[in-house]
Design an enzyme around this catalytic site. Structure first.
Site, PDB file in Angstrom:
ATOM      1  N   LYS A  88       0.813  -1.186   0.000  1.00 34.80           N
ATOM      2  CA  LYS A  88       0.000   0.000   0.000  1.00 34.80           C
ATOM      3  C   LYS A  88       0.861   1.256   0.000  1.00 34.80           C
ATOM      4  O   LYS A  88       0.410   2.338  -0.354  1.00 34.80           O
ATOM      5  CB  LYS A  88      -0.890   0.050   1.247  1.00 34.80           C
ATOM      6  CG  LYS A  88      -1.893  -1.056   1.365  1.00 34.80           C
ATOM      7  CD  LYS A  88      -2.667  -0.934   2.666  1.00 34.80           C
ATOM      8  CE  LYS A  88      -3.566  -2.130   2.871  1.00 34.80           C
ATOM      9  NZ  LYS A  88      -4.147  -2.131   4.203  1.00 34.80           N
ATOM     10  N   GLY A  89       2.092   1.111   0.409  1.00 36.74           N
ATOM     11  CA  GLY A  89       2.952   2.273   0.639  1.00 36.74           C
ATOM     12  C   GLY A  89       3.189   3.166  -0.554  1.00 36.74           C
ATOM     13  O   GLY A  89       3.341   4.368  -0.408  1.00 36.74           O
TER      14      GLY A  89
ATOM     15  N   GLU B  60       8.176   2.227  -6.018  1.00 35.26           N
ATOM     16  CA  GLU B  60       8.221   1.885  -4.598  1.00 35.26           C
ATOM     17  C   GLU B  60       8.288   3.136  -3.746  1.00 35.26           C
ATOM     18  O   GLU B  60       8.787   4.171  -4.185  1.00 35.26           O
ATOM     19  CB  GLU B  60       9.462   1.032  -4.312  1.00 35.26           C
ATOM     20  CG  GLU B  60       9.220  -0.435  -4.214  1.00 35.26           C
ATOM     21  CD  GLU B  60       8.477  -0.870  -2.955  1.00 35.26           C
ATOM     22  OE1 GLU B  60       7.735  -0.065  -2.346  1.00 35.26           O
ATOM     23  OE2 GLU B  60       8.623  -2.033  -2.594  1.00 35.26           O
ATOM     24  N   ASP B  61       7.818   3.005  -2.515  1.00 33.13           N
ATOM     25  CA  ASP B  61       7.932   4.089  -1.556  1.00 33.13           C
ATOM     26  C   ASP B  61       9.321   4.112  -0.928  1.00 33.13           C
ATOM     27  O   ASP B  61       9.973   5.133  -0.871  1.00 33.13           O
ATOM     28  CB  ASP B  61       6.841   4.004  -0.487  1.00 33.13           C
ATOM     29  CG  ASP B  61       6.764   2.639   0.191  1.00 33.13           C
ATOM     30  OD1 ASP B  61       7.452   1.686  -0.229  1.00 33.13           O
ATOM     31  OD2 ASP B  61       5.978   2.497   1.143  1.00 33.13           O
TER      32      ASP B  61
ATOM     33  N   ASP C 260      14.368  -0.674   2.119  1.00 34.46           N
ATOM     34  CA  ASP C 260      15.085  -0.918   3.375  1.00 34.46           C
ATOM     35  C   ASP C 260      16.193  -1.934   3.114  1.00 34.46           C
ATOM     36  O   ASP C 260      17.237  -1.588   2.606  1.00 34.46           O
ATOM     37  CB  ASP C 260      14.125  -1.458   4.451  1.00 34.46           C
ATOM     38  CG  ASP C 260      13.338  -0.371   5.143  1.00 34.46           C
ATOM     39  OD1 ASP C 260      13.953   0.551   5.677  1.00 34.46           O
ATOM     40  OD2 ASP C 260      12.098  -0.465   5.172  1.00 34.46           O
TER      41      ASP C 260
ATOM     42  N   LYS D  71      17.294   3.524   2.133  1.00 31.57           N
ATOM     43  CA  LYS D  71      18.129   3.529   3.335  1.00 31.57           C
ATOM     44  C   LYS D  71      19.389   2.712   3.050  1.00 31.57           C
ATOM     45  O   LYS D  71      19.393   1.497   3.243  1.00 31.57           O
ATOM     46  CB  LYS D  71      17.387   2.884   4.506  1.00 31.57           C
ATOM     47  CG  LYS D  71      16.157   3.599   4.970  1.00 31.57           C
ATOM     48  CD  LYS D  71      15.547   2.821   6.134  1.00 31.57           C
ATOM     49  CE  LYS D  71      14.276   3.431   6.632  1.00 31.57           C
ATOM     50  NZ  LYS D  71      13.692   2.613   7.716  1.00 31.57           N
TER      51      LYS D  71
ATOM     52  N   PHE E  13      13.037   4.555  11.484  1.00 30.94           N
ATOM     53  CA  PHE E  13      11.678   4.155  11.112  1.00 30.94           C
ATOM     54  C   PHE E  13      10.917   5.415  10.700  1.00 30.94           C
ATOM     55  O   PHE E  13      10.698   6.309  11.513  1.00 30.94           O
ATOM     56  CB  PHE E  13      10.965   3.443  12.261  1.00 30.94           C
ATOM     57  CG  PHE E  13       9.717   2.754  11.793  1.00 30.94           C
ATOM     58  CD1 PHE E  13       8.501   3.395  11.805  1.00 30.94           C
ATOM     59  CD2 PHE E  13       9.778   1.465  11.292  1.00 30.94           C
ATOM     60  CE1 PHE E  13       7.352   2.769  11.342  1.00 30.94           C
ATOM     61  CE2 PHE E  13       8.638   0.832  10.830  1.00 30.94           C
ATOM     62  CZ  PHE E  13       7.424   1.483  10.853  1.00 30.94           C
ATOM     63  N   VAL E  14      10.539   5.485   9.411  1.00 33.87           N
ATOM     64  CA  VAL E  14       9.878   6.677   8.892  1.00 33.87           C
ATOM     65  C   VAL E  14       8.431   6.381   8.507  1.00 33.87           C
ATOM     66  O   VAL E  14       8.083   5.249   8.158  1.00 33.87           O
ATOM     67  CB  VAL E  14      10.633   7.269   7.676  1.00 33.87           C
ATOM     68  CG1 VAL E  14      11.988   7.809   8.095  1.00 33.87           C
ATOM     69  CG2 VAL E  14      10.795   6.242   6.565  1.00 33.87           C
TER      70      VAL E  14
ATOM     71  N   ASP F  96       3.617   3.690   6.606  1.00 39.55           N
ATOM     72  CA  ASP F  96       2.778   3.589   7.796  1.00 39.55           C
ATOM     73  C   ASP F  96       3.483   2.883   8.948  1.00 39.55           C
ATOM     74  O   ASP F  96       4.534   2.266   8.783  1.00 39.55           O
ATOM     75  CB  ASP F  96       1.511   2.805   7.470  1.00 39.55           C
ATOM     76  CG  ASP F  96       1.761   1.316   7.359  1.00 39.55           C
ATOM     77  OD1 ASP F  96       1.075   0.545   8.058  1.00 39.55           O
ATOM     78  OD2 ASP F  96       2.635   0.894   6.571  1.00 39.55           O
TER      79      ASP F  96
END
Length: 183
Positions: A47-48, A103-104, A107, A135, A156-157, A163
């Site tokens: 969903k990001g 993509e959002d 990681d 990141k 953690f963003v 979310d």
């Protein structure tokens, strides 16, 4: 939602809505040049990536098809489990298509590495990646990402689609979530 609406939940705002939109416009110009004469299939990762996909697609001045896929390696936690599950597959046939994964955030890179291989195995002519955030310090595998908006610290963003337990997605910018919220 603005950061003042969630006072105390963030330790820092990393990116404003204006900074994000300016970066997406810059990425769109590069994509237009690279896909000149072709019609890419933008594959948003739910969903990001909803906000990134919507704003990037609207910024593009070339025709592009859109499809959505949902994959998960997180569950309800804050760290990737490394096990990827398809929750919603694409509706499009990828045979011969130029695919651009939108993509959002990247990681560890584990999910994205798996996703790229999966889409390539479906007969796509090409598969490239566009990510708003990356990141570098969190990377566990090297993933070739053609379009990167911002490199951010290994924190953690949340916000702009990102979310924590389905909260904060509608924050207009991107901020670092305070540890007291998720510990």
């Amino acid at each position: 939602m603005d950061n003042h609406d969630i006072d105390g939940d963030l330790t820092e705002m990393l990116l404003t809505e204006d900074e994000i939109h300016a970066k997406l416009a810059e990425l769109a110009r590069r994509i237009e040049v690279d896909y000149d004469g072709r019609k890419p299939l933008l594959v948003g990762v739910l969903k990001g990536a909803v906000m990134v996909m919507a704003d990037l697609a609207r910024e593009l001045k070339i025709h592009a098809d859109m499809d959505w896929m949902a994959v998960s390696s997180y569950g309800a936690g804050t760290k990737s489990s490394g096990v990827v599950r398809i929750l919603k597959d694409l509706d499009s046939d990828l045979t011969g298509r130029d695919v651009l994964i939108v993509e959002d955030i990247i990681d560890s890179g584990l999910t994205l590495s798996w996703l790229r291989e999966n889409l390539e195995s479906r007969g796509a002519a090409s598969v490239e990646i566009c990510a708003l955030l990356r990141k570098p310090e969190a990377a566990k595998v090297d993933v070739d990402v053609k379009y990167v908006g911002f490199e951010i610290p290994n924190q953690f963003v949340v916000g702009y689609g990102l979310d924590f337990s389905e909260k904060y997605r509608n924050l207009r910018g991107v901020g670092i979530l305070a540890p007291h919220v998720y510990s």
